[in-house]
Design a protein around this motif. Structure first.
Motif, mmCIF file in Angstrom:
data_model
loop_
_atom_site.group_PDB
_atom_site.id
_atom_site.type_symbol
_atom_site.label_atom_id
_atom_site.label_comp_id
_atom_site.label_asym_id
_atom_site.label_seq_id
_atom_site.Cartn_x
_atom_site.Cartn_y
_atom_site.Cartn_z
ATOM 1 N N PRO A 30 0.845 -1.492 -0.060
ATOM 2 C CA PRO A 30 0.016 0.022 0.036
ATOM 3 C C PRO A 30 0.823 1.285 -0.015
ATOM 4 C CG PRO A 30 -0.915 -1.573 1.486
ATOM 5 C CD PRO A 30 0.471 -2.099 1.036
ATOM 6 N N VAL A 31 2.209 1.262 0.556
ATOM 7 C CA VAL A 31 3.049 2.424 0.520
ATOM 8 C C VAL A 31 3.123 2.888 -0.959
ATOM 9 C CG1 VAL A 31 5.165 0.978 0.618
ATOM 10 C CG2 VAL A 31 5.063 3.429 1.435
ATOM 11 N N ILE A 32 3.423 2.032 -1.864
ATOM 12 C CA ILE A 32 3.629 2.306 -3.062
ATOM 13 C C ILE A 32 2.452 3.005 -3.851
ATOM 14 C CG2 ILE A 32 3.996 1.499 -5.358
ATOM 15 C CD1 ILE A 32 5.724 -0.749 -4.258
ATOM 16 N N GLN A 33 1.152 2.364 -3.635
ATOM 17 C CA GLN A 33 -0.049 3.170 -4.102
ATOM 18 C C GLN A 33 -0.302 4.389 -3.335
ATOM 19 O OE1 GLN A 33 -2.526 0.076 -2.733
ATOM 20 N NE2 GLN A 33 -1.923 -1.471 -4.293
ATOM 21 N N PHE A 34 0.054 4.497 -2.230
ATOM 22 C CA PHE A 34 -0.150 5.791 -1.422
ATOM 23 C C PHE A 34 0.744 6.964 -2.081
ATOM 24 C CE2 PHE A 34 0.285 8.739 2.008
ATOM 25 C CZ PHE A 34 -1.083 8.972 2.458
ATOM 26 N N ILE A 35 2.021 6.594 -2.311
ATOM 27 C CA ILE A 35 3.027 7.533 -2.839
ATOM 28 C C ILE A 35 2.498 8.025 -4.041
ATOM 29 C CG2 ILE A 35 5.299 7.948 -3.581
ATOM 30 C CD1 ILE A 35 6.055 6.015 -1.083
ATOM 31 N N ILE A 36 1.999 7.098 -5.005
ATOM 32 C CA ILE A 36 1.801 7.354 -6.426
ATOM 33 C C ILE A 36 0.334 8.387 -6.140
ATOM 34 C CG2 ILE A 36 0.780 6.508 -8.307
ATOM 35 C CD1 ILE A 36 2.473 3.877 -8.063
ATOM 36 N N ILE A 37 -0.396 8.209 -5.449
ATOM 37 C CA ILE A 37 -1.885 8.919 -5.244
ATOM 38 C C ILE A 37 -1.283 10.377 -4.704
ATOM 39 C CG2 ILE A 37 -3.817 9.214 -4.133
ATOM 40 C CD1 ILE A 37 -3.817 7.262 -6.375
ATOM 41 N N LEU A 38 -0.393 10.170 -3.824
ATOM 42 C CA LEU A 38 0.138 11.526 -3.131
ATOM 43 C C LEU A 38 0.864 12.521 -4.267
ATOM 44 C CD1 LEU A 38 0.864 13.395 -0.572
ATOM 45 C CD2 LEU A 38 2.805 11.919 -0.334
ATOM 46 N N ILE A 39 1.710 11.874 -4.773
ATOM 47 C CA ILE A 39 2.318 12.729 -6.067
ATOM 48 C C ILE A 39 1.412 13.097 -7.117
ATOM 49 C CG2 ILE A 39 4.316 12.630 -7.706
ATOM 50 C CD1 ILE A 39 5.722 10.875 -5.850
ATOM 51 N N PHE A 40 0.488 12.105 -7.529
ATOM 52 C CA PHE A 40 -0.216 12.412 -8.569
ATOM 53 C C PHE A 40 -1.059 13.612 -8.172
ATOM 54 C CE2 PHE A 40 -4.227 12.072 -10.674
ATOM 55 C CZ PHE A 40 -4.005 12.101 -12.221
ATOM 56 N N SER A 41 -1.872 13.591 -7.017
ATOM 57 C CA SER A 41 -2.749 14.593 -6.527
ATOM 58 C C SER A 41 -2.077 16.142 -6.343
ATOM 59 C CB SER A 41 -3.389 14.002 -5.179
ATOM 60 O OG SER A 41 -2.430 14.135 -4.290
ATOM 61 N N ILE A 42 -0.744 16.020 -5.762
ATOM 62 C CA ILE A 42 -0.250 17.235 -5.695
ATOM 63 C C ILE A 42 0.289 17.957 -7.094
ATOM 64 C CG2 ILE A 42 2.041 18.324 -4.943
ATOM 65 C CD1 ILE A 42 2.139 16.523 -2.524
ATOM 66 N N MET A 43 0.859 17.084 -8.042
ATOM 67 C CA MET A 43 1.074 17.460 -9.327
ATOM 68 C C MET A 43 -0.339 18.091 -9.954
ATOM 69 S SD MET A 43 3.820 14.806 -10.727
ATOM 70 C CE MET A 43 3.985 15.647 -12.074
ATOM 71 N N LEU A 44 -1.258 17.355 -9.784
ATOM 72 C CA LEU A 44 -2.634 17.726 -10.776
ATOM 73 C C LEU A 44 -3.020 19.127 -10.199
ATOM 74 C CD1 LEU A 44 -4.680 17.056 -12.716
ATOM 75 C CD2 LEU A 44 -5.729 15.847 -10.934
ATOM 76 N N ARG A 45 -3.041 19.206 -8.693
ATOM 77 C CA ARG A 45 -3.471 20.543 -8.035
ATOM 78 C C ARG A 45 -2.759 21.654 -8.340
ATOM 79 N NH1 ARG A 45 -8.394 21.999 -5.683
ATOM 80 N NH2 ARG A 45 -7.745 24.138 -5.115
ATOM 81 N N LEU A 46 -1.494 21.491 -8.442
ATOM 82 C CA LEU A 46 -0.207 22.328 -8.864
ATOM 83 C C LEU A 46 -0.399 22.890 -10.325
ATOM 84 C CD1 LEU A 46 2.807 21.539 -6.832
ATOM 85 C CD2 LEU A 46 1.166 23.246 -6.288
ATOM 86 N N TYR A 47 -0.799 22.115 -11.182
ATOM 87 C CA TYR A 47 -1.043 22.188 -12.569
ATOM 88 C C TYR A 47 -2.458 23.296 -12.705
ATOM 89 C CZ TYR A 47 -2.335 21.360 -17.443
ATOM 90 O OH TYR A 47 -2.772 21.684 -18.736
ATOM 91 N N ASP A 48 -3.611 22.673 -12.178
ATOM 92 C CA ASP A 48 -4.669 23.433 -11.853
ATOM 93 C C ASP A 48 -4.506 24.765 -11.411
ATOM 94 O OD1 ASP A 48 -5.969 21.222 -13.161
ATOM 95 O OD2 ASP A 48 -6.857 20.566 -11.219
ATOM 96 N N GLN A 49 -3.807 24.874 -10.565
ATOM 97 C CA GLN A 49 -3.652 26.289 -9.920
ATOM 98 C C GLN A 49 -2.917 27.108 -10.995
ATOM 99 O OE1 GLN A 49 -1.560 25.885 -5.949
ATOM 100 N NE2 GLN A 49 -3.578 25.488 -4.941
ATOM 101 N N LEU A 50 -1.792 26.365 -11.593
ATOM 102 C CA LEU A 50 -1.166 27.395 -12.709
ATOM 103 C C LEU A 50 -1.901 27.779 -13.650
ATOM 104 C CD1 LEU A 50 1.577 28.474 -13.870
ATOM 105 C CD2 LEU A 50 1.887 26.273 -14.956
ATOM 106 N N ARG A 51 -2.725 26.826 -14.098
ATOM 107 C CA ARG A 51 -3.752 27.285 -15.166
ATOM 108 C C ARG A 51 -4.809 28.243 -14.754
ATOM 109 N NH1 ARG A 51 -6.959 22.557 -17.545
ATOM 110 N NH2 ARG A 51 -8.271 24.148 -18.786
#
Length: 351
Positions: A133-154
């Protein structure tokens, strides 16, 4: 695309993405061949519940934790909350569905011979789906941060574009307004019949800029009416000292355009083409063919130095930015400048 359509599409993509995400533990389950019995198998229940928690974590992190703590630079609180959620994601499925333990019953012994061959991509996704689960959790964590920062940039870029448009709208040439009011005042003293018409046209221009131009798009007819009123006021200002040709051809019904996207080129024709010492000539034409609009301007360059040349160049620069932002790849601008004349041709696909 309307506001409702945009939000409907966004909701659809979230639902579709969530269903795809929740299908991973089903498709890549080692017990996939068990069909409906799959939902009664403890390892699958534990893994599917983990994915439900991961999906919930994604939305909590995306909509609540990142904007409130991460982007607010409250990193200590953010990572403390992330750690608590991580413990819950890892332990809750084990507590509810039991901790995984090996079973070596006679019917559960692995088959003899080499293990079955799977495609590497299939093995990778199975590892991701049923890995720690740690791998899955890290992937979701990184993806959500990158997606949120991208949306904020837009969002920031969109706010910047709106601010630039507001600035452009606020750049009502004070000289034009001052001189027009003076011209109307002179007409009123002379008791000219043109006074009421001039007041109405100036009122229409101001109303358009304040009300209509605040929208993303306006009807092409309204934009052309605004341009026509502007040119008529210039005729009142300069009278017979200029030769002015203005024409509009083609069907404009049903077409929309970004407000104030054309006026800069027309303003420049008057700014650079008026010579008080001799008669001036300005030609402006707007032609619509299908969804394509073509604006052409031509003027002889005045010999006098224009005081607000810097402001004119800034207005042109802002308009070019707007064209590249609103009509990327669907417009062309050709400027031909010689020692004695200036012309431009702007083509925009309005669809």
């Amino acid at each position: 695309m309307t506001f409702i359509q945009k939000n409907g599409f966004k909701v659809f993509m979230h639902v579709f993405g969530s269903l795809i995400f929740l299908s991973l533990p089903v498709v890549f389950s080692p017990d996939f061949d068990e069909s409906l019995n799959l939902i009664f198998i403890s390892p699958f229940q534990r893994n599917f519940f983990t994915y439900l928690l991961l999906l919930g974590f994604f939305y909590i992190n995306y909509y609540l934790l990142i904007p409130r703590f991460f982007t607010g630079r409250r990193y200590l609180i953010y990572f403390l909350l992330i750690s608590i959620i991580f413990i819950c994601v890892v332990l809750l499925p084990q507590i509810i569905f039991g901790f995984p333990r090996p079973h070596f019953g006679p019917h559960d012994m692995p088959p003899s011979g080499p293990p079955p061959h799977h495609h590497k991509a299939f093995d990778f996704f199975r590892f991701i789906s049923f890995g720690p689960p740690v791998i899955q959790f890290i992937i979701i964590l990184i993806f959500s941060i990158m997606l949120r920062l991208y949306d904020q940039l837009r969002h920031t870029e969109k706010e910047k574009a709106v601010a630039e448009l507001s600035y452009l709208k606020a750049q009502i040439n004070p000289h034009f307004l001052f001189n027009t009011l003076n011209s109307i005042y002179a007409l009123s003293i002379e008791k000219s019949d043109a006074t009421p018409s001039a007041v109405v046209k100036l009122s229409g221009i101001m109303r358009y800029i304040i009300n209509e131009a605040s929208q993303d798009m306006v009807s092409l007819e309204k934009e052309i009416t605004y341009i026509r009123d502007y040119i008529e006021l210039q005729k009142i200002r300069f009278g017979d000292t200029i030769r002015l040709v203005f024409s509009v051809d083609g069907r404009t019904e049903g077409l929309v355009i970004s407000p104030l996207i054309l006026i800069t080129f027309i303003e420049n024709a008057f700014k650079y083409g008026i010579n008080p010492e001799k008669n001036s000539s300005i030609e402006i034409s707007i032609r619509v063919e299908g969804s394509w609009l073509t604006l052409k301007t031509f003027n002889y360059k005045a010999a006098n130095i224009i005081a607000d040349e810097t402001q004119s160049k800034l207005g042109l620069k802002n308009t070019l930015k707007r064209l590249n932002s609103i009509y990327p790849g669907t417009h062309t601008l050709t400027i031909d400048e010689t020692e004695g004349a200036y012309s431009c041709e702007l083509k925009i696909n309005l669809i």
